[in-house]
Motif scaffolding. Structure first.
Motif, PDB file in Angstrom:
ATOM      1  N   ALA A 155       0.836  -1.209   0.000  1.00 48.15           N
ATOM      2  CA  ALA A 155       0.000   0.000   0.000  1.00 48.15           C
ATOM      3  C   ALA A 155       0.866   1.253   0.000  1.00 48.15           C
ATOM      4  CB  ALA A 155      -0.939  -0.012   1.200  1.00 48.15           C
ATOM      5  N   ARG A 156       1.956   1.241   0.757  1.00 48.92           N
ATOM      6  CA  ARG A 156       2.861   2.385   0.771  1.00 48.92           C
ATOM      7  C   ARG A 156       3.548   2.567  -0.581  1.00 48.92           C
ATOM      8  NH1 ARG A 156       5.949   1.589   6.672  1.00 48.92           N
ATOM      9  NH2 ARG A 156       4.119   2.045   7.978  1.00 48.92           N
ATOM     10  N   GLY A 378      -2.965  -0.533  15.415  1.00 50.24           N
ATOM     11  CA  GLY A 378      -2.204   0.707  15.532  1.00 50.24           C
ATOM     12  C   GLY A 378      -2.667   1.779  14.571  1.00 50.24           C
ATOM     13  N   GLU A 379      -3.933   1.680  14.112  1.00 55.74           N
ATOM     14  CA  GLU A 379      -4.514   2.671  13.205  1.00 55.74           C
ATOM     15  C   GLU A 379      -5.777   3.226  13.855  1.00 55.74           C
ATOM     16  OE1 GLU A 379      -2.950   1.150   8.876  1.00 55.74           O
ATOM     17  OE2 GLU A 379      -4.880   0.354   9.551  1.00 55.74           O
ATOM     18  N   SER A 432      -7.983  10.623   4.967  1.00 52.62           N
ATOM     19  CA  SER A 432      -7.071  11.479   4.224  1.00 52.62           C
ATOM     20  C   SER A 432      -5.852  11.860   5.058  1.00 52.62           C
ATOM     21  CB  SER A 432      -7.798  12.746   3.766  1.00 52.62           C
ATOM     22  OG  SER A 432      -6.925  13.582   3.039  1.00 52.62           O
ATOM     23  N   ALA A 433      -6.081  12.331   6.282  1.00 52.67           N
ATOM     24  CA  ALA A 433      -4.965  12.808   7.110  1.00 52.67           C
ATOM     25  C   ALA A 433      -3.991  11.697   7.487  1.00 52.67           C
ATOM     26  CB  ALA A 433      -5.501  13.504   8.353  1.00 52.67           C
ATOM     27  N   PRO A 434      -4.448  10.562   8.032  1.00 55.10           N
ATOM     28  CA  PRO A 434      -3.483   9.543   8.458  1.00 55.10           C
ATOM     29  C   PRO A 434      -2.864   8.743   7.319  1.00 55.10           C
ATOM     30  CG  PRO A 434      -5.703   8.810   8.943  1.00 55.10           C
ATOM     31  CD  PRO A 434      -5.823  10.236   8.474  1.00 55.10           C
ATOM     32  N   TRP A 451      -2.211   3.419   5.423  1.00 49.53           N
ATOM     33  CA  TRP A 451      -3.264   3.362   6.432  1.00 49.53           C
ATOM     34  C   TRP A 451      -4.466   2.573   5.918  1.00 49.53           C
ATOM     35  CZ3 TRP A 451      -8.140   3.787   8.033  1.00 49.53           C
ATOM     36  CH2 TRP A 451      -8.381   3.955   9.397  1.00 49.53           C
ATOM     37  N   GLY A 452      -4.957   1.686   6.761  1.00 49.55           N
ATOM     38  CA  GLY A 452      -6.154   0.909   6.461  1.00 49.55           C
ATOM     39  C   GLY A 452      -5.866  -0.540   6.144  1.00 49.55           C
TER      40      GLY A 452
END
Length: 464
Positions: A155-156, A378-379, A432-434, A451-452
């Protein structure tokens, strides 16, 4: 001290509030050094001890705080960042380390070691060895940690890829290539005339030289009794369209497909873990560009379900493409649960800051399960109301609704999306932010966070 396979390796010694937690006793010299180190047990803190004439010559004291999974994850990430690129690391673990702690540590080691280099993945250290007095019972923890980290890395990577490379066709191709290496997955990519009913996706992607795609990625294991549909916003770059963004607002818009990246990664991770849950990932992919063919404020868009939206802000394009995907899921897939992830609104950051996503759902049980999965992964997320007080704001004089009405921005986007899936087992995550970190921060690396992906894998695993 526990005997290790390589005395030239750098040791990582977990340290809690009461001191070091390795399996066995520290040698006298090392024990004295540790005893003189204040606050070494703080979660995510690493203290480096150099012993030029000793073995090992370098010891990293990794704080594990109270010892919960998050603290062990922080310790692993901090320790691997403190190590050199070519160091061999040996983690000297307590005799009775729990499976949850080991999973947190392993996830932290892998996540902290992430780097993006032109889509090439490179670990920060060549090798990490876990020194355990007993290995039984830990295989599952390491398998889960590895699958979770791999999904997050993917994802990253996808999100960090520059938009000069990452157009809808390229993104769809990456999904096809990733699925091809795994059994039990199927991919359908729709383009051109196949998108005739996807009026929102065609409108948003109509201004770009790179045409839109609609990707359907399916995992259908034998015996699955629950069908989860995951919908991810896939805007490969967002100029804001005719409602153009200012320069600063456009700089990070390669990340506007972070929801799609997380959904794809989680689906592939579920296949890697052979989770007995049917999953359909829906990815509306488009570039929101500016040209003579770009959609305009005031245009009326006909969605997949035949309903219409008056476009009132071309920079609120994400909800328009998600609407088509949600309508498609409702008509074609008969899902038990629908979850959509999207880098949707700046209002999310205003309300909750950089590290917390907004969670919306009419279903208390589903909201609780997602929040719990996020906390374990951790999200963080925080549930916000689907406040019916604002539904009148959605009314349009010329269509079924307006796309970007006045009112609280993140809430209004969620209310708009709710129109397209009438089942109660639906949740929307505005992340959006994280989705982006401005600096290395424990298990997050500077840039895309993925994230997610972790939350979804935890949730899907719990269903099984």
């Amino acid at each position: 001290m526990t005997d290790t396979s390589d005395k030239s390796a750098t040791w990582i010694v977990p340290v809690g509030p009461d001191g070091p937690q390795p399996a066995g006793d520290l040698d006298a010299e090392l024990g004295a050094l540790v005893g003189q180190t204040e606050s070494a047990g703080q979660a995510g803190r690493v203290t480096v001890l150099s012993r030029p004439v000793g073995r090992p010559s370098r010891v990293l004291l990794a704080g594990i705080g109270d010892g919960d999974e998050a603290d062990w994850r922080a310790a692993g990430a901090a320790a691997v960042r403190a190590a050199g690129d070519d160091e061999i690391l040996e983690v000297i673990l307590p005799a009775e380390v729990g499976e949850t702690a080991l999973r947190g540590l392993a996830e932290g080691l892998w996540l902290g070691g992430y780097r993006y280099r032109e889509a090439i993945r490179a670990a920060r250290s060549s090798e990490v060895r876990l020194i355990l007095s007993e290995t039984l019972g830990y295989a599952r923890s390491l398998t889960l940690a590895r699958a979770t980290a791999a999904a997050t890395w993917l994802a990253r990577d996808l999100t960090n890829t520059p938009s000069s490379v990452k157009n809808p066709e390229w993104f769809a191709g990456q999904i096809v290539a990733e699925a091809a290496g795994r059994t039990g997955l199927t991919v359908t990519v729709r383009a051109g005339d196949e998108l005739e009913r996807f009026g929102g996706l065609r409108a948003v992607g109509g201004g770009s030289i790179s045409p839109p795609r609609f990707v359907e990625l399916s995992w259908q294991p034998a015996g699955a009794t629950t069908h989860v549909v995951l919908v991810g916003k896939g805007i490969t770059f967002d100029t804001g369209g005719i409602s153009i963004k200012p320069r600063d607002g456009m700089k990070l818009m390669k990340k506007d497909m972070g929801g799609a990246a997380a959904v794809v990664a989680a689906t592939l991770g579920a296949a890697d873990l052979n989770l007995p849950v049917r999953i359909t990932a829906l990815l509306p992919l488009a570039e929101n560009a500016i040209s003579g063919s770009a959609f305009r404020p005031g245009d009326v868009i006909t969605h997949y379900d035949g309903s219409t939206s008056e476009n009132t802000n071309s920079d609120a394009e994400g909800r328009i493409v998600l609407a088509d995907a949600l309508a498609y899921a409702a008509e074609q897939l008969s899902p038990d649960v629908v979850l959509n992830l999207a880098t949707l609104t700046g209002a999310n950051a205003v309300a909750l800051g950089k590290r917390t996503a907004a969670l919306y759902s009419p279903d208390d049980q589903l909201a609780e399960a997602l929040a719990g999965a996020g906390a374990a992964a951790g999200e963080r997320m925080w549930r916000l109301p689907l406040a019916d007080d604002y539904t009148d704001n959605l009314r349009s004089d010329i269509a079924d609704r307006v796309s970007a009405p006045a009112g609280p921005g993140s809430v209004m986007a969620a209310l708009f999306l709710r129109d397209f899936f009438t089942g109660t087992r639906w949740a929307h995550l505005d992340m959006s932010a994280p989705s982006w970190s401005d600096a290395d921060d424990l298990d997050l690396s500077k840039g895309a966070t993925g994230w997610g992906a972790r939350t979804l894998l935890r949730y899907l695993a719990a269903l099984s």
